[in-house]
Design a protein around this motif. Sequence first.
Motif, PDB file in Angstrom:
ATOM      1  N   ASN A  72       0.777  -1.205  -0.053  1.00  0.00           N
ATOM      2  CA  ASN A  72       0.084   0.039  -0.125  1.00  0.00           C
ATOM      3  C   ASN A  72       0.917   1.221  -0.032  1.00  0.00           C
ATOM      4  OD1 ASN A  72      -2.393  -1.409   0.123  1.00  0.00           O
ATOM      5  ND2 ASN A  72      -2.408  -1.539   2.271  1.00  0.00           N
ATOM      6  N   PHE A 130      -3.321   3.989   4.178  1.00  0.00           N
ATOM      7  CA  PHE A 130      -3.322   3.684   2.629  1.00  0.00           C
ATOM      8  C   PHE A 130      -4.031   2.250   2.389  1.00  0.00           C
ATOM      9  CE2 PHE A 130       0.561   6.390   3.306  1.00  0.00           C
ATOM     10  CZ  PHE A 130       0.129   7.253   2.328  1.00  0.00           C
ATOM     11  N   HIS A 146       1.037   3.993  -3.079  1.00  0.00           N
ATOM     12  CA  HIS A 146       0.980   5.432  -2.973  1.00  0.00           C
ATOM     13  C   HIS A 146       2.117   6.380  -3.220  1.00  0.00           C
ATOM     14  CE1 HIS A 146      -3.713   5.208  -2.106  1.00  0.00           C
ATOM     15  NE2 HIS A 146      -3.380   3.930  -1.704  1.00  0.00           N
ATOM     16  N   VAL A 156      -5.832   8.677  -2.417  1.00  0.00           N
ATOM     17  CA  VAL A 156      -5.615   9.761  -1.410  1.00  0.00           C
ATOM     18  C   VAL A 156      -4.713  10.929  -1.947  1.00  0.00           C
ATOM     19  CG1 VAL A 156      -3.849  10.020   0.684  1.00  0.00           C
ATOM     20  CG2 VAL A 156      -5.070   7.931   0.608  1.00  0.00           C
TER      21      VAL A 156
END
Lengths: 260, 260
Positions: free
Chosen positions: A10, A113, A14, A119
């Motif tokens: 994750n 995340f 991101h 995000v």
Amino acid sequence: MRISIIGSGNVATHLAAAFKNAGHKIIDIYSPNYQNAALLAYHVGANAINKLSEIDRQTDVFVIAVKDDAIEGIAQQLAFYQKLTVHTSGATDLQSILKYNSLSGVFYPLQTFSKIKEVDFWQVPLCIEGADAAVTKQLEQLAQTISNNVQQINSDQRKILHLAAVFACNFPNNLYAIAQQLLARHQLDFNLLRPLILETAQKVQERFPLDVQTGPAIRNDGQTMAAHLNLLGDNPQLQQVYELLSQSIIKMGIEAKADK
Amino acid sequence: MRISIIGSGNVATHLAAAFKNAGHKIIDIYSPNYQNAALLAYHVGANAINKLSEIDRQTDVFVIAVKDDAIEGIAQQLAFYQKLTVHTSGATDLQSILKYNSLSGVFYPLQTFSKIKEVDFWQVPLCIEGADAAVTKQLEQLAQTISNNVQQINSDQRKILHLAAVFACNFPNNLYAIAQQLLARHQLDFNLLRPLILETAQKVQERFPLDVQTGPAIRNDGQTMAAHLNLLGDNPQLQQVYELLSQSIIKMGIEAKADK
């Protein structure tokens, strides 16, 4: 900058997207599982590898975004290149990678995340720590290309932040899950609680949580609390959670009054 | 409709504003404390009273928005008028007012209200219950003038909802407060956690909490949990909260896997 990412979870996903969006070049994505590396590499226009020995030396920064217990082993292998190397862990101190490479730092994004949800990285507090002033300066400049909330946080502070994040994120999410299960057992839709959950989090965006505490415990409403414990009669573990958190609310309320 | 509100607290304030915005006429605001009644009455163009005997009989609906243990006494006094009368409490059953007046109902807005913060009432789940089909129909029509999320919920279900709301709102807020105090003790700014808190609540707006659980407990990361308990070494109560909620996360994770 030319950035290679160790990991495909994750945080790796991101961060890689944020770096790419900021105009950096993602060189390699490493995962011991080639499929995982390839999937993320495809999204950010990078090369996928599953052997660290294959990593491109023409990289400016190595970003280690793997499970905490794998960080040190990776750092040890990457030390050979003596490039700027950061880990992204809240719970791991700088020393655990600094001992292999003086160009070490930490790049800890304080957010939860999931791969399934985008995000806005600009809003994510990015906590940085460098081995020395020069490394810190480099990390700060890199961090400011993807977040407008960059903070210098040392290893001891970061451990506290990581612990506090468990209380502010992981535990509330478990309480949401408990609430959802209570509803499901009585054929009630979780949608009934979603606006309440969101409003509770929005309230503390501009206020302190102590100032907006509501519910039976802060009112010391013993009758309602007894009724709730009774409703939880078939579940001693939930009763224990209820009692402990109610006591915590009552205690904080008393301390807050005493401070005034 | 012509509506009189008994109470001047958070729920009374937000309901009065929502009714007024929807075009209803607020007749009387009652509070034993005249100042409180006058303040709210001023905002919604109503008359303030501090004696129930002064209430205007030309009222279509009495809305009782007072502390739970005062509801029944108020309902008993209002029974004289035999008008449509609702309470707004999650934890109180319909029967406690129905016994005085057959035109009774419940009008429970499932949200956390503070006077200092506006709420978009259209998004607030409004849980209604009527003494009979005719009352229910009237309440439904009234409710739909201020919320587009009106649900028929009986007294037993409402008690579960109220309990679940404690887990989904009051307890998470206490955990935010714990996190804030941990940070404050180490000279760290609560702003560092605010985006995380908001994102955690936003995540479950479209997903179920079990599916987005993160943190050391769901990974069964014993090393990090031990380190966290160690950091909490001076506070046995927080250690207990940490252990109990971590166990709860681990247990739910195991159950979720078993279901798949």
